[in-house]
Each structure stands twice: as C-alpha cells, then as structure tokens.
Design a protein around this motif. Structure first.
Motif: not given
Length: 164
Positions: A29-31, A41-44, A67-68
């Motif tokens: 997403c960040l890419a 929150g996407l990974a969590a 994720e935190v």
C-alpha cells in the motif's frame, strides 16, 4: 515504554507461535499513490484473517501488537535519522555564528510531548469500552494509529530535509 503496549504484550505469550503477521499488505500500500494513512492497519487486518483465532480478543491484540512494533521500528529509525540531521543543522548554524533555536532540541521536545498525548488519546479510547473485553483491542488499535501517524510524519519530515 508505555502502559498500553505492556497490556498488549500480555496477550502475546498465548499466540506468539501462531500469529501470521506479515508487513506485505502495508508495504504494498505504501508503495502506491494511496494516502499513506490508508495503509495503517492493513498488516494487522491480514494477520487477523490469516491467524487461527485472529478474530478473538487475544488474536486481535497479538496482530495489532505486531503491527505496532512494525510502525514503532519505523518511527525510531526516522527519529534517529532526524536527530542526526538536526544536530548537523545546529552545528552548521553555530559555525556560521547564527543564534537560532536548536532544531535537535525542538525535535526531542516534540517527541517527548507526543508520547503523553498518544497515551492519553489511547486511554480515552479504551475508556469508551467501560472495562469490557473490547478495551484491549480498542487501545491497541489506537496505539497503532497514533504510532503509525507519528512515524509517517517523521518520515515525511526526513524526506523533505533530504531533498533540500
């Protein structure tokens, strides 16, 4: 560290070996050109879907805590790089005889002030659950949002300074 993070850590022993956490969804997403905050929150979320028991309070807490930790690592890396950069700017200002406020000191003061703000914001979020089992995941989700937003802000600042 802080109270909320310790509460999250209490959930980890029960699931430490079973959590299917991967940062791929967040990093993908960040890419993209999507707003960076939309990636928080996407990974969590993926972890909760991919982990047996991920929909339980313990599972949610473990995935959120993972994720935190990811965002906390990014925050610390950006902060450390900014400290190096702002110290260099401060030294250069002194070399030129400028009497200006220290950027390194201001960065440190800002970060130190952010920590109690984060804790208070997440304490408030947890309080909305009135002591119910949802307060743990709600506090962890708040901690995730606050930490990720601060990491992104520091990374943006660092990127701006590096392009100068």
């Amino acid at each position: 560290m802080m109270r909320i993070f310790f509460l999250i850590l209490l959930t980890l022993p029960a699931m430490a070996q079973d959590v299917a956490f991967d940062t791929a969804a967040t990093e993908a997403c960040l890419a993209t050109d999507a707003p960076a905050e939309s990636c928080i929150g996407l990974a969590a979320d993926a972890c909760r879907r991919d982990t047996d028991g991920g929909d339980t309070t313990v599972g949610m807490g473990a995935c959120l805590a993972a994720e935190v930790a990811y965002w906390d690592d990014r925050l610390n890396a950006a902060y450390d790089a900014l400290r190096v950069r702002t110290r260099a700017i401060d030294a250069e200002s002194l070399d030129y005889g400028f009497e200006v406020p220290s950027q390194a000191d201001a960065l440190q003061a800002m970060q130190r002030a952010w920590i109690p703000f984060r804790d208070a914001a997440c304490d408030y979020e947890r309080s909305k659950w009135g002591g119910g089992t949802g307060q743990g995941p709600a506090g962890a989700a708040c901690l995730l949002r606050q930490t990720a937003r601060q990491a992104l802000a520091l990374e943006d600042d660092l990127a701006e300074r590096q392009s100068q």
